[in-house]
Motif scaffolding. Structure first.
Motif, short mmCIF file in Angstrom:
data_model
loop_
_atom_site.label_atom_id
_atom_site.label_comp_id
_atom_site.label_asym_id
_atom_site.label_seq_id
_atom_site.Cartn_x
_atom_site.Cartn_y
_atom_site.Cartn_z
N ILE A 112 0.84 -1.20 0.00
CA ILE A 112 0.00 0.00 0.00
C ILE A 112 0.87 1.25 0.00
N ILE A 113 1.79 1.33 0.93
CA ILE A 113 2.62 2.54 1.05
C ILE A 113 3.58 2.64 -0.14
N LEU A 114 4.12 1.52 -0.58
CA LEU A 114 5.04 1.55 -1.72
C LEU A 114 4.34 2.00 -3.00
N SER A 115 3.09 1.60 -3.17
CA SER A 115 2.37 2.03 -4.37
C SER A 115 2.23 3.55 -4.40
N GLN A 116 2.05 4.15 -3.23
CA GLN A 116 1.94 5.60 -3.16
C GLN A 116 3.29 6.28 -3.37
N ILE A 117 4.32 5.70 -2.81
CA ILE A 117 5.67 6.27 -2.98
C ILE A 117 6.10 6.21 -4.44
N VAL A 118 5.86 5.08 -5.10
CA VAL A 118 6.20 4.94 -6.51
C VAL A 118 5.46 5.99 -7.33
N SER A 119 4.18 6.20 -7.03
CA SER A 119 3.40 7.22 -7.74
C SER A 119 3.99 8.61 -7.55
N MET A 120 4.49 8.87 -6.36
CA MET A 120 5.10 10.18 -6.08
C MET A 120 6.39 10.36 -6.87
N TYR A 121 7.19 9.31 -6.98
CA TYR A 121 8.40 9.39 -7.80
C TYR A 121 8.05 9.63 -9.27
N LEU A 122 7.02 8.95 -9.74
CA LEU A 122 6.60 9.16 -11.13
C LEU A 122 6.15 10.60 -11.35
N LYS A 123 5.50 11.16 -10.35
CA LYS A 123 5.07 12.56 -10.45
C LYS A 123 6.28 13.49 -10.53
N ILE A 124 7.32 13.19 -9.75
CA ILE A 124 8.55 13.98 -9.81
C ILE A 124 9.14 13.91 -11.22
N LEU A 125 9.16 12.71 -11.78
CA LEU A 125 9.80 12.51 -13.09
C LEU A 125 8.99 13.07 -14.25
N GLU A 126 7.70 13.37 -14.02
CA GLU A 126 6.89 13.98 -15.08
C GLU A 126 7.50 15.28 -15.59
N ASN A 127 8.16 16.02 -14.72
CA ASN A 127 8.68 17.33 -15.07
C ASN A 127 10.18 17.32 -15.37
N THR A 128 10.72 16.15 -15.64
CA THR A 128 12.15 16.07 -15.96
C THR A 128 12.32 15.87 -17.46
N ASP A 129 13.55 15.99 -17.89
CA ASP A 129 13.90 15.87 -19.31
C ASP A 129 13.88 14.40 -19.72
N LYS A 130 12.83 14.00 -20.41
CA LYS A 130 12.67 12.59 -20.79
C LYS A 130 13.57 12.18 -21.96
N SER A 131 14.30 13.15 -22.51
CA SER A 131 15.23 12.78 -23.57
C SER A 131 16.48 12.11 -22.99
N LYS A 132 16.67 12.23 -21.68
CA LYS A 132 17.82 11.60 -21.03
C LYS A 132 17.52 10.13 -20.79
N ALA A 133 18.46 9.28 -21.16
CA ALA A 133 18.26 7.83 -21.06
C ALA A 133 18.04 7.39 -19.61
N HIS A 134 18.76 7.98 -18.68
CA HIS A 134 18.62 7.54 -17.28
C HIS A 134 17.23 7.88 -16.73
N VAL A 135 16.65 8.97 -17.17
CA VAL A 135 15.29 9.32 -16.74
C VAL A 135 14.29 8.32 -17.30
N ARG A 136 14.46 7.98 -18.57
CA ARG A 136 13.57 6.99 -19.19
C ARG A 136 13.69 5.62 -18.52
N ASN A 137 14.92 5.20 -18.22
CA ASN A 137 15.14 3.89 -17.59
C ASN A 137 14.48 3.83 -16.21
N ILE A 138 14.67 4.87 -15.42
CA ILE A 138 14.08 4.90 -14.09
C ILE A 138 12.56 4.93 -14.20
N SER A 139 12.05 5.75 -15.10
CA SER A 139 10.59 5.84 -15.29
C SER A 139 10.00 4.49 -15.68
#
Length: 147
Positions: A56-83
């Motif tokens: 339960i808590i991990l599902s929320q934490i993962v969603s929060m990380y995804l929200k952080i990554l929404e506003n990052t440069d997705k052209s970077k390979a490391h951002v895409r891999n983590i996402s």
């Protein structure tokens, strides 16, 4: 790891570590203000001990990380891999997201609404039965462990 007779995919943390280090550099996470105060997520995880609780808590934490990554440069390979890894994890934790949504909906109930009060009182016996079932099974498990 094996859970309930199936092999669960394990994250390749060594492979992700390099990508995470690059992400840390993107966010300048070595800045002195990062050390101020308490951890954001890791401290909360210690309060959730059962496997299903952690989902339960991990599902929320993962969603929060995804929200952080929404506003990052997705052209970077490391951002895409983590996402990609986080989206895969989110899919595997979907039951945790549903449970979290249930909890959120409970907190939003208008308990001063007479109709909701009536419905709640009508369900009280069933709720107490379920609570009794869970506490009795917990006691049985504890007794069995003392052998």
């Amino acid at each position: 790891m094996i859970y309930f007779g199936r092999v669960e995919n394990k994250l390749n943390l060594l492979q992700l570590q390099d990508d995470i280090d690059k992400l840390k550099a993107d966010f300048n996470s070595s800045h002195s203000d990062v050390a101020d105060g308490r951890p954001i997520f890791t401290e909360r995880l210690s309060n959730w001990t059962e496997r299903n609780e952690k989902r339960i808590i991990l599902s929320q934490i993962v969603s929060m990380y995804l929200k952080i990554l929404e506003n990052t440069d997705k052209s970077k390979a490391h951002v895409r891999n983590i996402s990609e890894e986080l989206y895969t994890l989110k899919a595997s934790l979907s039951d945790g997201s549903k449970k979290m949504e249930d909890l959120k909906n409970l907190t939003e109930l208008k308990m001063n609404d007479l109709k909701i009060q009536r419905k709640a009182v009508n369900e009280l016996f069933s709720v107490l039965q379920k609570l009794g079932d869970t506490t009795n099974s917990h006691r049985r498990r504890r007794r069995q462990c003392r052998c």
